[in-house]
Design an enzyme around this catalytic site. Structure first.
Site: not given
Ligand code: NDP
Length: 246
Positions: A12-14, A63, A89, A141, A154, A158, A187
């Protein structure tokens, strides 16, 4: 509204997770903002939540580590007494064509995206069963629904999330726990920002609505599935994709 509810949003950081955390907090939930590497950004999310009058705490946890995920939920239950909503997420991509994909890239995407969601569901289930209530929302996804060239790791993770969601929904339905998936299309986030312009244009051409979605679009769908209004919905995959996977 979600007053008195405790929600855990992984990653949830980004991006999408950040928006989901803020949306649940605005609706009254106390939100655990999980992050892995982006401590500063997670702290910003908590600041924004608090500025808007909400409650929450940022917690670091990778996670993909089963034990660490267990420690996260032990802490939340000990500190806040319950977990009402889990949003799985956290996700990564390591794209590549089948012929060039390394075993390491395949495994690491499965470990974070699929096993990470399993770890959290496995650890939260006991508490939700004790409460006789809970909402689990797993972020899949459109790649998991339709497949996508260059994303076999990926897409497998998913699609796996969808099978896992339906199986858990069947196991937990009689315990007052719903388990659903949300499958976003393209997105605007850091994840899609890195795509070359040509890929982005090609992607937009496949979307009936002709444009990428916003993190809000996904967050609102998740908030609905987490709400009391969705009490009779379980085992479903809600596509939030501008019509891509209809
Ligand atoms: P971002 O790359 O913007 O953010 C990913 C987030 O996941 C970050 O907060 C990151 O945290 C966290 N993360 C990654 N690895 C870990 C881990 N091992 N443990 C805990 N946290 C982790 O991704 P999106 O916001 O774009 O995507 C979010 C979700 O939506 C994902 O599951 C993605 O597959 C899915 N999705 C996204 C789409 C898109 O178009 N953007 C389309 C379809 C699905 P930190 O930075 O702190 O490491």
């Amino acid at each position: 509204m979600m007053a008195e509810k405790v929600a855990v949003v992984t990653g949830a950081s980004r991006g999408i997770g950040r928006e989901i955390a803020k949306t649940l907090a605005v609706q009254g939930a106390l939100v655990i903002v999980n992050y892995n590497g982006s401590a500063g950004k997670a702290a910003e999310v908590i600041e924004e939540i608090k500025r808007a009058g909400g409650k929450g705490e940022a917690l670091k946890c990778d996670v993909s580590d089963f034990e660490k995920a267990g420690e996260l939920f032990d802490y939340v239950v000990k500190t806040y007494g319950r977990v009402d909503i889990l949003v799985n997420n956290a996700g990564i991509t390591k794209d590549g064509l089948l012929m060039r994909m390394s075993e390491e890239d395949f495994d690491s995407v499965i470990r974070t995206n699929l096993k990470g969601a399993f770890h959290c569901m496995r650890h939260v289930a006991r508490q939700m069963i004790r409460q006789k209530s809970g909402r689990i929302i797993n972020i899949s996804s459109v790649s998991g629904v339709l497949g996508n060239a260059g994303q076999i790791n990926y897409a497998a993770s998913k699609a796996g999330i969808i099978g896992m969601t339906k199986s858990a929904a069947r196991e937990l339905a009689s315990r007052g726990i719903t388990v659903n998936a949300v499958a976003p299309g393209f997105i605007n986030t850091d994840m899609t920002e890195v795509l070359p312009d040509k890929v982005k244009e090609g992607a937009a051409a496949q979307i009936p609505m002709g444009m990428f979605g916003d993190t809000r679009d996904v967050a609102d769908a998740v908030a609905f599935l987490a709400s009391d209004q969705a009490r009779y919905i379980t085992g479903q995959v809600l596509c939030v994709d501008g019509g891509m996977a209809m």
